[in-house]
Design a protein around this motif. Structure first.
Motif, PDB file in Angstrom:
ATOM      1  N   ASN A 254       0.818  -1.221   0.000  1.00 15.66           N
ATOM      2  CA  ASN A 254       0.000   0.000   0.000  1.00 15.66           C
ATOM      3  C   ASN A 254       0.848   1.266   0.000  1.00 15.66           C
ATOM      4  N   GLN A 255       2.145   1.134   0.280  1.00 14.71           N
ATOM      5  CA  GLN A 255       3.041   2.291   0.290  1.00 14.71           C
ATOM      6  C   GLN A 255       3.738   2.496  -1.054  1.00 14.71           C
ATOM      7  N   ILE A 256       3.435   1.649  -2.027  1.00 13.60           N
ATOM      8  CA  ILE A 256       4.016   1.777  -3.362  1.00 13.60           C
ATOM      9  C   ILE A 256       3.144   2.699  -4.206  1.00 13.60           C
ATOM     10  N   LYS A 257       3.754   3.756  -4.739  1.00  7.36           N
ATOM     11  CA  LYS A 257       3.010   4.715  -5.543  1.00  7.36           C
ATOM     12  C   LYS A 257       2.721   4.176  -6.942  1.00  7.36           C
ATOM     13  N   ASP A 267      -4.724  -9.077 -20.912  1.00  8.16           N
ATOM     14  CA  ASP A 267      -5.237 -10.221 -20.147  1.00  8.16           C
ATOM     15  C   ASP A 267      -4.133 -10.969 -19.401  1.00  8.16           C
ATOM     16  N   PRO A 268      -3.034 -11.384 -20.047  1.00  9.14           N
ATOM     17  CA  PRO A 268      -1.962 -12.050 -19.292  1.00  9.14           C
ATOM     18  C   PRO A 268      -1.278 -11.128 -18.286  1.00  9.14           C
ATOM     19  N   LEU A 269      -1.203  -9.839 -18.598  1.00  8.84           N
ATOM     20  CA  LEU A 269      -0.635  -8.901 -17.623  1.00  8.84           C
ATOM     21  C   LEU A 269      -1.466  -8.896 -16.340  1.00  8.84           C
ATOM     22  N   GLN A 270      -2.775  -8.855 -16.496  1.00 11.13           N
ATOM     23  CA  GLN A 270      -3.636  -8.851 -15.322  1.00 11.13           C
ATOM     24  C   GLN A 270      -3.568 -10.181 -14.576  1.00 11.13           C
ATOM     25  N   ALA A 271      -3.603 -11.298 -15.320  1.00 11.53           N
ATOM     26  CA  ALA A 271      -3.624 -12.611 -14.680  1.00 11.53           C
ATOM     27  C   ALA A 271      -2.309 -12.946 -13.982  1.00 11.53           C
ATOM     28  N   LEU A 277      -0.869  -9.112  -7.418  1.00  8.43           N
ATOM     29  CA  LEU A 277      -0.435  -8.007  -6.563  1.00  8.43           C
ATOM     30  C   LEU A 277      -1.608  -7.209  -6.010  1.00  8.43           C
ATOM     31  N   GLY A 278      -2.809  -7.454  -6.564  1.00 14.34           N
ATOM     32  CA  GLY A 278      -3.994  -6.725  -6.105  1.00 14.34           C
ATOM     33  C   GLY A 278      -4.003  -5.276  -6.529  1.00 14.34           C
ATOM     34  N   ILE A 279      -3.521  -4.991  -7.747  1.00 18.56           N
ATOM     35  CA  ILE A 279      -3.451  -3.607  -8.220  1.00 18.56           C
ATOM     36  C   ILE A 279      -4.194  -3.466  -9.550  1.00 18.56           C
ATOM     37  N   GLU A 280      -4.494  -2.228  -9.910  1.00 18.44           N
ATOM     38  CA  GLU A 280      -5.200  -1.911 -11.139  1.00 18.44           C
ATOM     39  C   GLU A 280      -4.217  -1.429 -12.216  1.00 18.44           C
ATOM     40  N   PRO A 281      -4.613  -1.527 -13.495  1.00 18.84           N
ATOM     41  CA  PRO A 281      -3.715  -1.104 -14.578  1.00 18.84           C
ATOM     42  C   PRO A 281      -3.201   0.322 -14.429  1.00 18.84           C
TER      43      PRO A 281
END
Length: 348
Positions: A254-257, A267-271, A277-281
């Motif tokens: 959560n401290q990573i900007k 699709d493979p990037l997200q998967a 990592l639980g992050i958005e694009p």
């Protein structure tokens, strides 16, 4: 690995002309449905500048920004994923001759798309163990403009792009401080990228092109015949190495900007990376990588440079570099931005 008193003093990249994926579809190079699913708008393609020469152009920019003189350097580490020139020839020494031109070791690190992170870890170890010099030059370059690679069809995970990049690692100071760096592998999965190809003679010597997709198709056929493929959950490795490296840095995710990742299709990037990592694009560098493609080793260096120069990360912000290599291996580095770019870098 926790790192003390190691900085990034300079960064440079060479990104050639962008070729729109729409043009590739119209030319019959790329399937229209795959193009739409990929999310990739264009890729960087270099028809005339070699991979080592792209690395040299990037290195000259990084050196100029670093404030270091050639005599400050203990070594040069050059990484790549594909052939650099004549067989039996040393591309690292060619890069050394055309950058530092000093009698220091010039090493080639073949760690796939993790080459720059592996080089960063090796440079940190060298500067920590050997106090006689204050810097190590990291370079990389890949050019897939060859008949032995169809950049549009060789993989369903990404489109091969061309680029060069460079970092100056310093014990003095820089625009970013390296807090930790490391990787984690699962060698049981190495056969995924070997497929049914034999080891001797090497496939390139028999005119067999680089084609990751055909190797995946091989394992699908094996599976249909009752042979279980060597499949693991690569996202678990990504999450594990990120958690370990963040802990070594004394931070939480959560401290990573911002996150600088590989230039995979959406699709493979997200998967493989974003969801583990639980992050958005928008927390990553998708808006950059969707325009450039997968450059082999340079993806997160290109992303880091653009985030820093644009002011999207500022002093006090933390950045996580995350990548992958065949093997399979995942790796990351945690940085703290410590300086803003000068006005001469941000003008225009």
């Amino acid at each position: 690995m926790k790192v003390e008193n190691i900085h990034l003093a300079g960064v440079g990249t060479y990104v050639p002309e962008l070729v729109p994926t729409e043009r590739a579809v119209k030319a019959g190079w790329y399937d229209a449905d795959e193009c739409e699913a990929s999310g990739i708008e264009s890729i960087a393609v270099e028809d005339s500048v070699s991979a080592p020469d792209m690395a040299i152009r990037a290195a000259k920019t990084a050196l100029e920004r670093s404030g270091h003189a050639p005599d400050d350097f203990a070594a040069l580490y050059h990484s790549n994923t594909y052939h650099q020139g004549p067989d039996g020839w040393s591309s690292p020494h060619y890069v050394l001759l055309n950058t530092l031109d000093r009698p220091v070791p010039a090493l080639e690190l073949r760690q796939g798309c993790l080459g720059m992170l592996a080089s960063l870890e090796a440079a940190a170890c060298r500067l920590t163990a050997c106090p006689d010099k204050d810097a190590v030059l990291l370079t990389t370059g890949d050019n897939f403009s060859t008949p032995m690679v169809d950049r549009w069809t060789a993989s369903k995970l990404f489109l091969f792009a061309d680029a060069g990049s460079s970092l100056v690692v310093s014990r003095r100071s820089g625009f970013a401080r390296v807090l930790s760096v490391g990787s984690l592998s699962d060698s049981r999965m190495e056969a995924l990228h070997r497929g049914g190809e034999k080891l001797l003679p090497p496939s390139i010597t028999e005119g067999i092109p680089l084609d990751f997709d055909s190797r995946i198709q091989y394992w699908r056929k094996q599976w249909a015949n009752g042979v279980k493929p060597p499949v693991g959950h690569f996202g678990d490795q990504v999450a594990a190495v990120a958690e370990r490296t963040l802990k070594e840095a004394g931070l939480t995710i959560n401290q990573i900007k911002r996150f600088c990742h590989v230039g995979f299709n959406l699709d493979p990037l997200q998967a493989m990376f974003l969801e583990p990592l639980g992050i958005e694009p928008e927390q990553g560098i998708w808006e950059t990588s969707r325009r450039i493609g997968h450059t082999g080793v340079s993806d997160f260096v290109i992303g880091l440079e653009r985030l820093w120069l644009s002011g999207e990360v500022v002093p006090g912000d933390h950045v996580l570099l995350i990548g992958a290599a065949t093997g399979m291996e995942a790796g990351c580095a945690v940085l703290e931005i410590t300086e803003a770019p000068g006005a001469e870098l941000t003008a225009g």
